[in-house]
Design an enzyme around this catalytic site. Structure first.
Site, PDB file in Angstrom:
ATOM      1  CE  LYS A 175     -89.711  14.634 -25.535  1.00  0.00           C
ATOM      2  NZ  LYS A 175     -89.097  14.169 -26.776  1.00  0.00           N
ATOM      3  CD  GLU A 209     -80.921  10.255 -27.930  1.00  0.00           C
ATOM      4  OE1 GLU A 209     -81.999   9.693 -27.712  1.00  0.00           O
ATOM      5  OE2 GLU A 209     -80.604  11.338 -27.400  1.00  0.00           O
TER       6      GLU A 209
HETATM    7  C1  LIG Z   1     -84.069  12.326 -28.704  1.00  0.00           C
HETATM    8  C2  LIG Z   1     -84.987  11.317 -28.133  1.00  0.00           C
HETATM    9  N1  LIG Z   1     -84.461  10.216 -27.586  1.00  0.00           N
HETATM   10  C3  LIG Z   1     -85.246   9.273 -27.030  1.00  0.00           C
HETATM   11  C4  LIG Z   1     -86.621   9.405 -27.018  1.00  0.00           C
HETATM   12  C5  LIG Z   1     -87.457   8.355 -26.365  1.00  0.00           C
HETATM   13  O1  LIG Z   1     -87.983   8.834 -25.152  1.00  0.00           O
HETATM   14  P1  LIG Z   1     -89.311   8.236 -24.565  1.00  0.00           P
HETATM   15  O2  LIG Z   1     -89.139   6.766 -24.537  1.00  0.00           O
HETATM   16  O3  LIG Z   1     -89.412   8.819 -23.196  1.00  0.00           O
HETATM   17  O4  LIG Z   1     -90.418   8.664 -25.460  1.00  0.00           O
HETATM   18  C6  LIG Z   1     -87.204  10.531 -27.604  1.00  0.00           C
HETATM   19  C7  LIG Z   1     -88.667  10.678 -27.619  1.00  0.00           C
HETATM   20  O5  LIG Z   1     -89.214  11.385 -26.837  1.00  0.00           O
HETATM   21  C8  LIG Z   1     -86.379  11.528 -28.154  1.00  0.00           C
HETATM   22  O6  LIG Z   1     -86.904  12.621 -28.710  1.00  0.00           O
END
Ligand SMILES: Cc1ncc(COP(=O)(O)O)c(C=O)c1O
Length: 329
Positions: A175, A209
């Protein structure tokens, strides 16, 4: 309530890493960071962050959702960016101390306090492109946020992008800001050309995604989603929904699907994005090679609504926390 992410609590938690050690952490008034113009993060993007929520229940106490999972993901991101990895105890206590100091500023459910731990490389060296930042600052920012679900019958239109990737395979499950920078251009292009809300990245036909959320297909019997690999962020919402769905008798089908398979599946399956900010958000249509394809009848499906409520009920104390996902503050 102000637009998501634009209103902040007046304190942050902060700690520094220098001389090979973490300092104690402090709760400080929110103010601009003092950063040397040569700071590593400004030139070589050495940063990572997390995003999750705390809810204030009727008993006046706060509950942080899946804190250990988010701390572990932050540690993994820090290691991948070759930044100093904060101890789990340090990061957890920074979050808990900040939430404790802000309980009165958490709006009642389904609104919440969004928490944004952030780690940046502060080494003052513009010659360190191929060297890690041996100095870093870790802070936790808090932001009261409203509920995305208010939008009632709203659905999203996604552009199916089968050429460009969201990021590199090496950083897909990290992230870090660079991933969002990479997805920004394609997302703005999709908005301008097709009026699409988001891009579903499917490089070489592999459905992965969107720029900031995971992608799930749901029917009355099953959930289909990509199995965990290095190409995409391992969402905590995705994991939570899969577990709640299994509890409720759905078959969990983690498998790779191609764009061709996706276009068949949306005739029968609901499509939804999952993430901390949106929980589950229904997808109404896909744009592929210029054609708009409806997801079922284009309206939010009952399974999306049901599973979203099941998760929200745990977060807000309306259903038992059988998985031990909540940290009480
Ligand atoms: C690229 C990406 N994918 C998926 C998610 C979903 O992650 P989470 O469910 O932990 O918020 C996020 C959000 O944080 C994201 O930025």
């Amino acid at each position: 309530m102000a637009q998501f992410g634009t209103e902040f609590c007046d304190h942050i938690a902060i700690a520094r890493f220098e001389n090979d050690a973490w300092s104690a952490s402090f709760i400080e008034p929110l103010k601009p960071l003092s950063l040397h113009p040569a700071a590593h993060v400004l030139h070589y993007a050495s940063s990572c962050f997390e995003g999750f929520k705390a809810y204030r229940w009727e008993d006046g106490k706060a509950r942080i959702f899946r804190l250990p999972g988010h701390v572990a993901r932050m540690q993994k991101s820090a290691a991948s960016m070759r930044l100093p990895v904060p101890d789990a105890d340090l990061l957890s206590s920074m979050v808990i101390d900040l939430v404790a100091s802000q309980i009165d500023n958490i709006p009642p459910p389904p609104s919440s306090l969004y928490l944004r731990p952030t780690l940046i490389g502060t080494l003052e060296n513009i010659g360190a492109a191929a060297a890690p930042s041996s100095e870093a600052t870790l802070f936790v920012l808090a932001s009261p946020v409203g509920d995305y679900f208010d939008c009632g019958t709203a659905t999203l239109k996604l552009l199916v992008e089968d050429q460009r990737a969201r990021t590199t395979e090496q950083l897909g499950s990290t992230k870090t800001g660079g991933n969002y920078a990479a997805a920004l251009g394609p997302t703005l292009d999709a908005k301008e050309q097709y009026g699409a809300d988001q891009v579903l990245f499917c490089p070489d036909g592999d459905v992965q995604e969107t720029g900031a959320a995971n992608f799930l297909l749901i029917s009355d019997e099953e959930i289909i989603t990509k199995p965990l690999d290095s190409t995409f962020l391992h969402g905590m919402t995705r994991d939570s929904i899969l577990r709640l769905a299994a509890d409720n008798g759905y078959r969990i089908n983690e498998k790779n699907i191609t764009v061709d398979e996706l276009l068949e599946l949306v005739k029968t399956h609901e499509a939804t994005l999952s993430g901390t900010a949106v929980c589950l958000f229904p997808v109404g249509s896909l744009v592929y090679h210029g054609d708009e394809i409806m997801v079922r009848d284009g309206r939010p499906g009952p399974n999306t609504v049901r599973l979203r409520k099941a998760l929200q009920d745990v977060q807000c104390g309306q259903a038992p926390d059988t998985h031990g996902w909540l940290t009480e503050v």
